[in-house]
Design a protein around this motif. Sequence first.
Motif, PDB file in Angstrom:
ATOM      1  N   TYR A 173     -17.688  -7.358 -27.989  1.00  0.00           N
ATOM      2  CA  TYR A 173     -17.270  -6.564 -29.264  1.00  0.00           C
ATOM      3  C   TYR A 173     -18.169  -6.505 -30.424  1.00  0.00           C
ATOM      4  O   TYR A 173     -19.182  -7.109 -30.257  1.00  0.00           O
ATOM      5  N   SER A 207      -5.064 -18.337 -23.094  1.00  0.00           N
ATOM      6  CA  SER A 207      -5.253 -17.268 -24.277  1.00  0.00           C
ATOM      7  C   SER A 207      -6.368 -16.997 -24.828  1.00  0.00           C
ATOM      8  O   SER A 207      -7.335 -17.853 -24.779  1.00  0.00           O
ATOM      9  N   GLY A 208      -6.866 -15.742 -24.801  1.00  0.00           N
ATOM     10  CA  GLY A 208      -8.351 -15.692 -25.422  1.00  0.00           C
ATOM     11  C   GLY A 208      -9.404 -15.454 -24.395  1.00  0.00           C
ATOM     12  O   GLY A 208     -10.497 -15.490 -24.608  1.00  0.00           O
ATOM     13  N   GLY A 267     -10.090 -13.369 -22.133  1.00  0.00           N
ATOM     14  CA  GLY A 267     -10.587 -11.884 -21.904  1.00  0.00           C
ATOM     15  C   GLY A 267     -10.064 -11.083 -20.697  1.00  0.00           C
ATOM     16  O   GLY A 267     -10.248 -10.207 -20.400  1.00  0.00           O
ATOM     17  N   LYS A 268      -8.479 -11.666 -20.495  1.00  0.00           N
ATOM     18  CA  LYS A 268      -7.798 -10.942 -19.392  1.00  0.00           C
ATOM     19  C   LYS A 268      -7.574  -9.413 -19.993  1.00  0.00           C
ATOM     20  O   LYS A 268      -7.638  -8.467 -19.337  1.00  0.00           O
ATOM     21  N   THR A 269      -7.011  -9.445 -21.086  1.00  0.00           N
ATOM     22  CA  THR A 269      -6.609  -8.018 -21.694  1.00  0.00           C
ATOM     23  C   THR A 269      -7.967  -7.179 -21.915  1.00  0.00           C
ATOM     24  O   THR A 269      -7.738  -5.955 -21.391  1.00  0.00           O
ATOM     25  N   THR A 270      -8.866  -7.722 -22.325  1.00  0.00           N
ATOM     26  CA  THR A 270     -10.074  -6.881 -22.478  1.00  0.00           C
ATOM     27  C   THR A 270     -10.550  -6.302 -21.034  1.00  0.00           C
ATOM     28  O   THR A 270     -10.907  -5.031 -21.241  1.00  0.00           O
TER      29      THR A 270
HETATM   30  N1  ATP Z   1     -10.922  -5.852 -30.938  1.00  0.00           N
HETATM   31  C1  ATP Z   1     -11.402  -7.020 -30.918  1.00  0.00           C
HETATM   32  N2  ATP Z   1     -12.567  -7.193 -31.641  1.00  0.00           N
HETATM   33  C2  ATP Z   1     -13.278  -8.399 -31.617  1.00  0.00           C
HETATM   34  N3  ATP Z   1     -12.893  -9.217 -30.731  1.00  0.00           N
HETATM   35  C3  ATP Z   1     -11.591  -9.229 -29.932  1.00  0.00           C
HETATM   36  C4  ATP Z   1     -11.038  -7.799 -29.876  1.00  0.00           C
HETATM   37  N4  ATP Z   1     -10.106  -8.034 -28.965  1.00  0.00           N
HETATM   38  C5  ATP Z   1     -10.232  -9.282 -28.423  1.00  0.00           C
HETATM   39  N5  ATP Z   1     -11.257 -10.029 -29.145  1.00  0.00           N
HETATM   40  C6  ATP Z   1     -11.645 -11.238 -28.667  1.00  0.00           C
HETATM   41  O1  ATP Z   1     -11.949 -11.214 -27.384  1.00  0.00           O
HETATM   42  C7  ATP Z   1     -11.603 -12.333 -26.870  1.00  0.00           C
HETATM   43  C8  ATP Z   1     -10.737 -11.933 -25.341  1.00  0.00           C
HETATM   44  O2  ATP Z   1      -9.490 -11.527 -25.970  1.00  0.00           O
HETATM   45  P1  ATP Z   1      -8.491 -10.933 -25.055  1.00  0.00           P
HETATM   46  O3  ATP Z   1      -7.281 -10.145 -25.627  1.00  0.00           O
HETATM   47  O4  ATP Z   1      -9.304 -10.235 -23.978  1.00  0.00           O
HETATM   48  O5  ATP Z   1      -7.691 -12.196 -24.458  1.00  0.00           O
HETATM   49  P2  ATP Z   1      -6.640 -12.598 -23.526  1.00  0.00           P
HETATM   50  O6  ATP Z   1      -7.230 -13.498 -22.078  1.00  0.00           O
HETATM   51  O7  ATP Z   1      -5.615 -11.238 -23.207  1.00  0.00           O
HETATM   52  O8  ATP Z   1      -5.617 -13.384 -24.288  1.00  0.00           O
HETATM   53  P3  ATP Z   1      -4.012 -13.467 -24.256  1.00  0.00           P
HETATM   54  O9  ATP Z   1      -3.566 -14.384 -23.180  1.00  0.00           O
HETATM   55  O10 ATP Z   1      -3.871 -14.190 -25.726  1.00  0.00           O
HETATM   56  O11 ATP Z   1      -3.481 -12.114 -24.384  1.00  0.00           O
HETATM   57  C9  ATP Z   1     -10.830 -13.066 -27.728  1.00  0.00           C
HETATM   58  O12 ATP Z   1     -11.721 -14.370 -28.426  1.00  0.00           O
HETATM   59  C10 ATP Z   1     -10.448 -12.362 -28.643  1.00  0.00           C
HETATM   60  O13 ATP Z   1     -10.453 -12.809 -30.103  1.00  0.00           O
END
Ligand code: ATP
Lengths: 285, 366
Positions: free
Chosen positions: B14, B40-41, B43-46
């Motif tokens: 990011y 949580s966090g 990187g799944k959603t990313t």
């Molecule tokens: N827009 C952004 N800018 C900066 N960092 C981000 C952004 N979106 C997510 N992150 C960071 O990237 C990492 C992965 O986030 P992500 O949302 O992909 O996690 P996740 O696996 O989907 O978590 P969850 O189960 O909580 O939804 C986290 O550390 C988050 O803080």
Amino acid sequence: MESRVLKPMLAVYVVAFILFLYGPFFVLWILSFQQGPDGGPQFPITEWSTYWYRQIFGLTPPSRIAPLPVGEALVRSLILAFMTMVTSTVLGVMSAQAFRRKFRGSGFVFYLIVLGMMVPGVLTGLGTSLLANNVFEITRHWYTTAFATHVAYTFPFAFLVMLAILNRFDSSVEEAAWSLGVSPWKTFRKVTFPLIFPGVLSAMLFAFTLSFDEFPRSLFAAGGTEDQTLPLAIYGTFSVEIHPNIFAFGVLTTLFSFALLSVYGILMGLSVRRARKLAMQEEIA
Amino acid sequence: MAYDLQLSHIGKVYDNGTPAVIDFNLDVDKGEFIAFLGPSGCGKTTTLRMIAGFETITSGDLLIRGSRINDLLPEKRPTSMIFQNYALFPHMNVRQNIRFGLEVKGMAAAEADRKVDRIIDKLGLTDVATMRPNRLSGGQRQRIALARSLVVEPDILLLDEPLGALDANLRKSIQNELKLLQRELGITFVFVTHAQSEALALSDRIVVMNAGRVEQISPPRELYTRPQSLFVSRFIGANTLIPGVVKDLAGEGVTLDTAFGILTGEKHDRLASGDKASLILPAEAVDILPANVAPEEARKTYGTNMIPCQITRAQLIGHILQMGVQLPNGDVIAVEGHADKYRGQFAAGAQAFVAWQAPRSTVIKH
Ligand SMILES: Nc1ncnc2c1ncn2[C@@H]1O[C@H](COP(=O)(O)OP(=O)(O)OP(=O)(O)O)[C@@H](O)[C@H]1O
Ligand SMILES: [Mg+2]
């Protein structure tokens, strides 16, 4: 203990505030019903009449008092406010939309935009008139130079309103539209815009009212008599002699403003009520 | 044959410097149901958003049916995404929501109507078709989001915790619907969740992620029986970790010198003699032997994988015997098995052996 002192003081303050806010208007309102054409702009009211209202609309026989030269100025001001409103709102929506993503120099551009409402109007007006006369050597008009200063002045307001609205906007609905194969432009038109419309309405109201009674910028940036906006025309009549017709006119414009506000209030109320209903159901669900 | 979806060394950093996804590799077949699972966090959603095109890809290649689409705009991709909050259009009714994608594509009205009607009918939304989505329940909204995405016939459906906002019962029933729908339509699903049970129930393969990295990609069962990293062994199922030092790699498995003596497990990773490692023992692999077992007989089956233990708890639930057994180091393993197998000979307080067959456990380097 404290409130025993504080409360009456606050009450007095509020009453004084309201008195100062509405007092002048109330006085104007009473005096606008002075008898004409011989009644002057002062108490006592010799006889109640609607003479001055009729005089504004040219419904009275000619007398030594010339009718207010506001007819054309009013039209000019309305057109100018309308043009300013459309331009500033479009610019405001577009630039606020651009600010949803960070870009290089976004901080600088932000201050550049907001500067337009910070700089004293007299300076902007004077500067514009000097530029027009000495650098570009063009004639000043209400629909050119004055229009430009009005946009520079009202655009930041529209921009800030839209920025606040878009700040709270959940962009996942836009992403949902994109992922259905809808182009960004169509998404903006069919999804984003309808949802931010209450904000657009506020931005429009700001731009319109600010432009409609703008004085210092118009004073310098608009041209001669044939370019006068309403505030300039009204100011012009002061320097001759004051008659109650100007009070009648003030009452009419205030009523016009109230009408404008009511339309805005109704439109806003409708969309807010809808939004609240959404929020409530969201909570229940 | 080209895969439906390929992620090759995908990385995401990011703007603020957070590395959210690191070297992600995955090949997905047509019609496969893939789950991304992780805390949580991680990187799944990313990752999902990069596939959908909402997030730029910092490094690596994203391919759909063989062609690289890193820079393709989201609306041009054959993917459709379902959001955790459903992201329905609040200013349109249910039918308009579903029809929107077809409408702006310029599909003939009659054809669009036919498709919309069919999907509304399939998902049981007929009664609410003219209502605004915000007046409907979570389950209904979930179905509207599904219908809205499916009606545009995507090749790949991306779902970001679509059941996260639903209560447990509804979740179960929608899980089943989802699985049936996916089989029927043959669409590739990529499903993000941090609920293990959901991933296990739905997917053909599970991608376990941790801190931006892929830890393991396996069918659900294999995650249990053959975890490939210490993280997975702790995150999934009920595993007992027995630390030790690698002794011998020569034979079938790998032997490990531990506090409980020499233990043997399946090898994994590049191990060298003298490495610190752990033996991962899934609860399902554990057999309980009575204290008076004939040692020679038992050794034939279990080798040296026998640890004396004490039964701390034994409870018969129907025909299932649930036991807690305590190892000499104090660790307690929950074991359950068919009552017949244990012939009712174990009671709380009894001495016994924990035993397992070497191939059913794995040795993983620290
Ligand atoms: N827009 C952004 N800018 C900066 N960092 C981000 C952004 N979106 C997510 N992150 C960071 O990237 C990492 C992965 O986030 P992500 O949302 O992909 O996690 P996740 O696996 O989907 O978590 P969850 O189960 O909580 O939804 C986290 O550390 C988050 O803080
Ligand atoms: Mg997430």
